[in-house]
Scaffold this active site. Structure first.
Site, PDB file in Angstrom:
ATOM      1  NE  ARG A  71      -2.281  -0.121   3.973  1.00 20.05           N
ATOM      2  CZ  ARG A  71      -2.920   0.393   4.232  1.00 20.05           C
ATOM      3  NH1 ARG A  71      -3.839   1.006   4.498  1.00 20.05           N
ATOM      4  NH2 ARG A  71      -2.182   0.640   5.553  1.00 20.05           N
ATOM      5  CB  SER A 135       5.564  -6.032   8.235  1.00 24.09           C
ATOM      6  OG  SER A 135       5.652  -4.555   8.045  1.00 24.09           O
ATOM      7  CG  ASP A 189       3.973  -5.671  10.643  1.00 25.18           C
ATOM      8  OD1 ASP A 189       4.848  -5.510  11.317  1.00 25.18           O
ATOM      9  OD2 ASP A 189       3.556  -6.198  10.057  1.00 25.18           O
TER      10      ASP A 189
HETATM   11  C1  GLC Z   1       7.022 -11.533  10.769  1.00 21.00           C
HETATM   12  C2  GLC Z   1       8.270 -10.787  10.288  1.00 21.00           C
HETATM   13  C3  GLC Z   1       8.080  -9.295  11.157  1.00 21.00           C
HETATM   14  C4  GLC Z   1       6.349  -9.030  11.545  1.00 21.00           C
HETATM   15  C5  GLC Z   1       5.083  -9.619  11.608  1.00 21.00           C
HETATM   16  C6  GLC Z   1       4.292  -9.433  11.212  1.00 21.00           C
HETATM   17  O1  GLC Z   1       7.479 -11.694  12.167  1.00 21.00           O
HETATM   18  O2  GLC Z   1       9.080 -10.838  10.801  1.00 21.00           O
HETATM   19  O3  GLC Z   1       8.846  -8.444  11.308  1.00 21.00           O
HETATM   20  O4  GLC Z   1       6.169  -7.890  12.159  1.00 21.00           O
HETATM   21  O5  GLC Z   1       5.452 -11.252  10.079  1.00 21.00           O
HETATM   22  O6  GLC Z   1       3.476  -8.747   9.980  1.00 21.00           O
END
Ligand code: GLC
Length: 442
Positions: A71, A135, A189
């Site tokens: 996004r 993320s 995230d």
């Molecule tokens: C995975 C990623 C992490 C992220 C999570 C949620 O665990 O390693 O960085 O915050 O997914 O998206």
């Protein structure tokens, strides 16, 4: 299926209060290791940012990459805890980018930024600071720099591990001649989600994602982050990304072991594999397949959707647990669509029980992990904590959040009323923009 067989599945997935307490203790020990850089399953990544004040201002762009959708948002922070409603556009990330060449992935992202700016008629002379929500586990070296440690959630793009992802994005933007956008902040995230809520709620000190993947961040005293060396002021607090999906001090059963062995990241993300939306459906599939082999489920039907890894989605479990009618007709229709033509009421009841067992364990492990994080900040729960949570499992899985709340009550007793878990929808992008604003004011 005999009652005995159901009982043994229940037992293999049981997380009683004593086990939640053990998880909390193990969590604290792993958190301590991660903060001091010794080997452990929790990376405890410093983010170089603290909670915002709510007074940050300006127009920002944010990119949010962490799953199969990507996004782009544009928004204005108006100060006084006010944010304009973000204008956003979603792009579908083709599967080929997940496992292809990393450069192609970043070129695609930069191309989307170009399309977004053009679509909005944004003049190339206008300068924008950009917040980049990425993320995955990234070892941050500053507010706008960090190396990817490893991919999670099925991503495997080549040539990115070990590289600074902000640099890769900057280079890709330059390649598209998008010169009016500067990456000012990098955020996980969880951090984006927490910061977006904290902009308006001073009690918010934890951010959690329970979706395709799972993770949490929280506020830590800088003096406790032993691995931050010289050059840092030791006063104040900083948000730490725990990367709790990789926590591995959990009691796994035979299904967890099969799942892990068949995964692309064997031995890692053990908690994530027991809790998150990417894997719950797969656990159910493995149990159902086993019971079909033992001829105690769907007798006489061929293996259908249960034969192939990844084919039974967590959404199907949500649908199964949502069916409350006496004869479970919706579930019968769902199975028919998935190629299991004849199901008996007993089959369907069993499936619902299994879903409850699998999602029940996930909710209790999540609650124990969350309790550990809260207790790390405030052992006696002496003040209020708002936990900003986003993700499809928390938001959409029937009963998941309620079961987490009752597990927290078992752990904390009446003091659990000091913990409010709030759905912070789509906060991750918004939060990255706020962090970009914080970065600009440093
Ligand atoms: C995975 C990623 C992490 C992220 C999570 C949620 O665990 O390693 O960085 O915050 O997914 O998206």
């Amino acid at each position: 299926m005999t009652l005995q067989e159901l009982k043994s599945i229940e037992k293999a997935f049981d997380v009683p209060l004593s086990e939640m307490k053990r998880i909390i203790r193990a969590f604290h020990s792993e958190m301590g290791k991660g903060l001091s850089d010794s080997d452990g399953s929790l990376k405890m990544i410093p983010t170089y940012v603290d909670r915002p004040t709510g007074d940050e201002k300006g127009k920002f762009i944010a990119l949010d990459l962490g799953g199969t959708n990507f996004r782009i948002l544009e928004m204005e922070l108006k100060g006084g805890k006010n944010i304009s409603k973000p204008v956003s556009r979603q792009f579908v990330l083709d599967r080929k980018y997940l496992a292809g060449d990393g450069k192609a992935l970043f070129d695609f992202i930069a191309g989307c930024v170009e399309i977004f700016l053009k679509g909005k008629g944004i003049d190339k002379a206008a300068h924008f600071d950009l917040g980049f929500t990425f993320s995955f586990p990234v070892e941050q070296t500053g507010i706008a720099s960090g190396r990817l440690l490893r991919w999670t959630k099925g991503f495997n793009a080549k040539g990115v591990i070990g590289k600074d992802v902000v640099r890769l994005l900057d280079e890709a933007l330059a390649g598209k001649h998008v010169n009016n956008v500067k990456v000012a902040a990098l955020a996980n995230d969880t951090v984006g989600t927490m910061v977006a809520r904290a902009y308006e709620d001073p009690d918010c000190d934890v951010g959690v994602i329970l979706g395709t993947g799972t993770n949490a961040c929280y506020r830590e005293y800088i003096s406790n982050i032993k691995k931050l060396h010289s050059g840092m002021t030791y006063a104040g607090q900083m948000i730490v990304n725990t990367e709790w999906g990789n926590f591995n001090k959990l009691r796994t059963n035979s299904y967890d072991k099969i799942l892990d062995e068949g995964s692309g990241n064997r031995g890692s993300q053990i908690l994530e594999k027991m809790v998150s939306g990417m894997y719950l459906g797969e656990i159910f599939r493995l149990i159902a397949k086993d019971l079909m082999k033992k001829k105690v489920l769907f007798a006489g039907t061929n293996i259908g959707v249960f034969g192939k890894r990844g084919c039974f989605k967590t959404e199907y479990m949500s649908a199964i647990e949502s069916d409350h009618s006496a004869g479970l007709p919706d579930m019968a229709r769902l199975f028919k669509k998935l190629g299991i033509k004849d199901t008996t009421l007993r089959d369907r009841q069993l499936c619902r029980n299994i879903c409850r067992i699998v999602s029940g364990r996930a909710s209790r492990i999540s609650a124990a992990a969350l309790a550990a994080v809260i207790m790390k900040m405030d052992r006696e729960l002496s003040r209020k904590h708002t936990i900003a949570i986003d993700g499809s499992v928390f938001e959409k899985y029937p009963g998941f959040s309620d079961r987490m709340r009752s597990a927290l009550k078992e752990i904390f007793g009446n003091r659990s009323s000091r913990v409010s878990m709030v759905l912070a929808k789509d906060g991750s992008g918004k939060g990255a923009a706020i962090i970009a604003a914080v970065a600009g004011s440093l």
